[in-house]
Design an enzyme around this catalytic site. Structure first.
Site, PDB file in Angstrom:
ATOM      1  N   GLY A 127     -12.814 -51.397   4.978  1.00 24.51           N
ATOM      2  CA  GLY A 127     -12.815 -52.275   3.746  1.00 24.51           C
ATOM      3  C   GLY A 127     -12.094 -53.531   3.670  1.00 24.51           C
ATOM      4  O   GLY A 127     -12.668 -54.387   4.242  1.00 24.51           O
ATOM      5  N   ASP A 194     -18.126 -40.538   8.564  1.00 22.94           N
ATOM      6  CA  ASP A 194     -17.823 -41.656   8.156  1.00 22.94           C
ATOM      7  C   ASP A 194     -17.042 -42.582   9.209  1.00 22.94           C
ATOM      8  O   ASP A 194     -17.379 -43.607   9.670  1.00 22.94           O
ATOM      9  CB  ASP A 194     -17.475 -41.624   6.743  1.00 22.94           C
ATOM     10  CG  ASP A 194     -16.618 -43.185   6.266  1.00 22.94           C
ATOM     11  OD1 ASP A 194     -17.455 -44.003   5.711  1.00 22.94           O
ATOM     12  OD2 ASP A 194     -15.364 -43.354   6.729  1.00 22.94           O
ATOM     13  N   LYS A 198     -17.666 -45.721  11.726  1.00 20.31           N
ATOM     14  CA  LYS A 198     -16.899 -46.914  11.725  1.00 20.31           C
ATOM     15  C   LYS A 198     -16.257 -47.330  13.248  1.00 20.31           C
ATOM     16  O   LYS A 198     -16.279 -48.426  14.033  1.00 20.31           O
ATOM     17  CB  LYS A 198     -15.695 -46.972  10.969  1.00 20.31           C
ATOM     18  CG  LYS A 198     -16.033 -46.876   9.732  1.00 20.31           C
ATOM     19  CD  LYS A 198     -15.047 -46.538   8.742  1.00 20.31           C
ATOM     20  CE  LYS A 198     -15.171 -46.592   7.222  1.00 20.31           C
ATOM     21  NZ  LYS A 198     -14.425 -45.850   6.305  1.00 20.31           N
TER      22      LYS A 198
HETATM   23  N1  LIG Z   1     -17.359 -48.551  -2.171  1.00 17.18           N
HETATM   24  C1  LIG Z   1     -16.637 -48.813  -1.193  1.00 17.18           C
HETATM   25  O1  LIG Z   1     -15.181 -48.764  -1.199  1.00 17.18           O
HETATM   26  C2  LIG Z   1     -17.223 -49.287   0.037  1.00 17.18           C
HETATM   27  C3  LIG Z   1     -16.047 -49.760   1.226  1.00 17.18           C
HETATM   28  C4  LIG Z   1     -16.595 -50.305   2.141  1.00 17.18           C
HETATM   29  C5  LIG Z   1     -17.856 -50.502   2.338  1.00 17.18           C
HETATM   30  N2  LIG Z   1     -18.849 -50.021   1.572  1.00 17.18           N
HETATM   31  C6  LIG Z   1     -20.329 -50.260   1.700  1.00 17.18           C
HETATM   32  O2  LIG Z   1     -20.764 -51.068   0.879  1.00 17.18           O
HETATM   33  C7  LIG Z   1     -21.977 -50.843   0.626  1.00 17.18           C
HETATM   34  C8  LIG Z   1     -22.080 -50.460  -0.880  1.00 17.18           C
HETATM   35  O3  LIG Z   1     -21.249 -49.513  -1.487  1.00 17.18           O
HETATM   36  P1  LIG Z   1     -20.965 -49.215  -3.138  1.00 17.18           P
HETATM   37  O4  LIG Z   1     -19.727 -48.109  -2.955  1.00 17.18           O
HETATM   38  O5  LIG Z   1     -20.963 -50.513  -3.689  1.00 17.18           O
HETATM   39  O6  LIG Z   1     -22.530 -48.321  -3.295  1.00 17.18           O
HETATM   40  P2  LIG Z   1     -23.088 -48.133  -4.971  1.00 17.18           P
HETATM   41  O7  LIG Z   1     -21.945 -48.440  -5.958  1.00 17.18           O
HETATM   42  O8  LIG Z   1     -23.821 -47.015  -4.879  1.00 17.18           O
HETATM   43  O9  LIG Z   1     -23.994 -49.376  -5.082  1.00 17.18           O
HETATM   44  C9  LIG Z   1     -25.168 -49.626  -4.442  1.00 17.18           C
HETATM   45  C10 LIG Z   1     -26.018 -50.630  -5.141  1.00 17.18           C
HETATM   46  O10 LIG Z   1     -27.244 -50.751  -4.698  1.00 17.18           O
HETATM   47  C11 LIG Z   1     -28.331 -50.626  -5.614  1.00 17.18           C
HETATM   48  N3  LIG Z   1     -29.627 -49.975  -5.035  1.00 17.18           N
HETATM   49  C12 LIG Z   1     -29.727 -48.837  -4.534  1.00 17.18           C
HETATM   50  N4  LIG Z   1     -31.032 -48.610  -4.100  1.00 17.18           N
HETATM   51  C13 LIG Z   1     -31.589 -49.912  -4.191  1.00 17.18           C
HETATM   52  C14 LIG Z   1     -32.712 -50.452  -3.655  1.00 17.18           C
HETATM   53  N5  LIG Z   1     -33.795 -49.621  -3.176  1.00 17.18           N
HETATM   54  N6  LIG Z   1     -32.993 -51.798  -4.125  1.00 17.18           N
HETATM   55  C15 LIG Z   1     -31.916 -52.619  -4.535  1.00 17.18           C
HETATM   56  N7  LIG Z   1     -30.917 -52.291  -4.941  1.00 17.18           N
HETATM   57  C16 LIG Z   1     -30.706 -50.937  -4.753  1.00 17.18           C
HETATM   58  C17 LIG Z   1     -27.764 -49.721  -6.817  1.00 17.18           C
HETATM   59  O11 LIG Z   1     -28.519 -50.252  -8.022  1.00 17.18           O
HETATM   60  P3  LIG Z   1     -28.140 -49.288  -9.269  1.00 17.18           P
HETATM   61  O12 LIG Z   1     -26.762 -49.982  -9.609  1.00 17.18           O
HETATM   62  O13 LIG Z   1     -29.072 -49.862 -10.254  1.00 17.18           O
HETATM   63  O14 LIG Z   1     -27.865 -48.049  -9.035  1.00 17.18           O
HETATM   64  C18 LIG Z   1     -26.255 -50.397  -6.573  1.00 17.18           C
HETATM   65  O15 LIG Z   1     -26.178 -51.435  -7.435  1.00 17.18           O
HETATM   66  C19 LIG Z   1     -22.410 -49.475   1.384  1.00 17.18           C
HETATM   67  O16 LIG Z   1     -22.856 -49.815   2.580  1.00 17.18           O
HETATM   68  C20 LIG Z   1     -21.133 -48.790   1.619  1.00 17.18           C
HETATM   69  O17 LIG Z   1     -20.880 -48.041   2.749  1.00 17.18           O
HETATM   70  C21 LIG Z   1     -18.371 -49.588   0.217  1.00 17.18           C
END
Ligand SMILES: NC(=O)c1ccc[n+]([C@@H]2O[C@H](COP(=O)([O-])OP(=O)(O)OC[C@H]3O[C@@H](n4cnc5c(N)ncnc54)[C@H](OP(=O)(O)O)[C@@H]3O)[C@@H](O)[C@H]2O)c1
Length: 421
Positions: A127, A194, A198
């Site tokens: 992150g 996970d 990484k």
């Molecule tokens: N969360 C963390 O702490 C963290 C840390 C490091 C890395 N990451 C990485 O960052 C990425 C995002 O994570 P996140 O936690 O932000 O996920 P999240 O909260 O689930 O957000 C995913 C987003 O993608 C959108 N989405 C889903 N399907 C889609 C589609 N077919 N077309 C367009 N948009 C779509 C969703 O739309 P809606 O809002 O309308 O549902 C949402 O806005 C992932 O790869 C994750 O591994 C996350």
């Protein structure tokens, strides 16, 4: 922007709140001109201009007004297809998608190379902790020989609670779920998937080779018992889920498993959901990167850092170091890798038992660093710590010990890391 969830929304907020400072560093303003989400109607605590938001990712990656695509959707599809389309359209990509990179890193990197544009993914591992660019760029001159890290906050939180409260794995998991540190289905975290994704990325970068997630040896923490943790503590160790990438005689060994580390080791003091990665190189010695490995705001800083980097290249030309999988290294099977082991055996308290056990170790060329008996009579346990030995030889020794009449059971078995070079 593809995705406006936890990370995507935090990126947009950061770009807005620090717009002037970011513009000064990038050399231009970074404006969000198109945002694709799954559900346009969803309440997300920020106003999105109807002319900006869409549920059609394709329209974002082919929009001529879009200079850079930031993929924060996650998962394999449609993220993979959208990124490939963006790259084919000559747009640099910033992503936080560890799953995609660990499974299809070569394909995506080849597409970025083919297009001659940047592919940046600082946020994909640990992150908010700057790690990918330090490894790729600041340490470009160094031969890294080991990366040892705690890269999953959920499992680190669970293990911390187990060791501080004496809880079982299931008690600590339930607490983590109550507090939002673990998901309702915790498989990806607790089974080490996970962390495996990484460490595959870290190994690929540290050793200039391609390591896919399926090639990573993986054991989760569901089998770690309160007894294991208590044993470790009594001996001056703590139990952590470690992600390890090592160069051994030119081969790469990549694995995720729980291990005991000495309580004086810097990784031992990494508590709760924090992450830390320990990097060892021939000249640099030891480095440690520590901080918040997840969460919208920390992760957004990594994404925005990448956006600034890409923006500067768009303005001034040039391109960062790519995935750099230039070397075909052999992946060492787990059985051939070397490690140190802790073993707690329930044994019969009679003459000759120790000699029988020692004979099995000697026969398999596993040498014992320390051995002592605890308790007596029916409660007698024999505790051993080996020197570094071949994993396969150690596992064979344990299988043979289970067959010995004098050994009632193998009460606990853990790998030991961070002690010997
Ligand atoms: N969360 C963390 O702490 C963290 C840390 C490091 C890395 N990451 C990485 O960052 C990425 C995002 O994570 P996140 O936690 O932000 O996920 P999240 O909260 O689930 O957000 C995913 C987003 O993608 C959108 N989405 C889903 N399907 C889609 C589609 N077919 N077309 C367009 N948009 C779509 C969703 O739309 P809606 O809002 O309308 O549902 C949402 O806005 C992932 O790869 C994750 O591994 C996350």
């Amino acid at each position: 922007m593809l995705g406006a969830g936890t990370v995507g929304a935090a990126v947009m907020r950061l770009l807005h709140e620090r717009a002037d400072a970011i513009a000064a560093r990038a050399g231009c303003r970074i404006d969000v001109v198109r945002v694709a989400v799954r559900d346009i109607g969803r309440e997300r605590g920020m106003s999105l201009d109807p002319g900006v938001v869409t549920d059609d990712g394709e329209s974002v990656v082919s929009d001529p007004d879009v200079d850079v695509v930031c993929e924060l959707v996650g998962g394999m599809e449609p993220a993979r297809s959208l990124i490939l389309r963006a790259l084919a359209n000559g747009k640099p990509v910033v992503t936080a998608n560890k799953e995609l990179l660990a499974n299809a890193g070569r394909e995506i990197a080849a597409a970025a190379d083919g297009a001659g544009v940047d592919l940046m993914f600082e946020a994909a591992v640990a992150g908010g902790i700057p790690l990918i660019r330090p490894l790729k760029e600041s340490l470009a001159g160094e031969q890294i020989h080991r990366v040892l890290g705690i890269v999953n906050g959920t499992t680190n939180y669970i293990l911390t609670q187990m060791s501080e409260h004496g809880w079982s794995f299931h008690e600590a998991l339930a607490q983590a779920q109550r507090l939002g540190y673990a998901e309702a289905d915790p498989t990806a975290d607790v089974e080490g998937f996970d962390a495996a994704a990484k460490v595959a990325i870290l190994a690929s970068i540290a050793f200039d080779t391609e390591v896919a997630v399926g090639e990573v040896y993986r054991e989760g923490i569901a089998g770690v018992t309160a007894q294991d943790i208590a044993d470790a503590a009594r001996l001056g160790y703590v139990v952590k889920l470690l992600a390890i990438a090592e160069l051994e005689d030119g081969d790469v060994s990549v694995r995720v498993h729980p291990a005991m580390i000495p309580s004086a080791h810097p990784l031992a003091s990494v508590r709760d959901a924090y992450n830390a990665v320990f990097v060892e190189g021939a000249r640099i010695g030891q480095l440690m990167f520590y901080g918040q490995g997840a969460g919208g705001q920390p992760t957004a800083t990594a994404v925005v850092g990448d956006l600034v980097y890409v923006a500067r290249h768009l303005l001034h030309g040039g391109r960062g170091i790519g995935y750099a999988a230039t070397l075909a290294r052999r992946l060492r099977p787990m059985g051939d890798s070397r490690g140190q082991y802790y073993l707690n055996l329930h044994v019969e308290d009679r003459p000759g038992v120790l000699a029988e056990i020692a004979e099995r170790f000697g026969h398999n060329a596993v040498s014992i660093e320390r051995v002592w008996q605890e308790g007596s009579g029916d409660e007698a346990t024999l505790v051993l710590i080996t020197h570094r030995a071949q994993e396969g030889a150690f596992q064979k020794t344990v299988a043979e010990l289970r067959e010995l009449d004098g050994v009632r059971s193998v009460a606990s078995l853990l790998r030991v890391e961070g002690e010997e070079g």
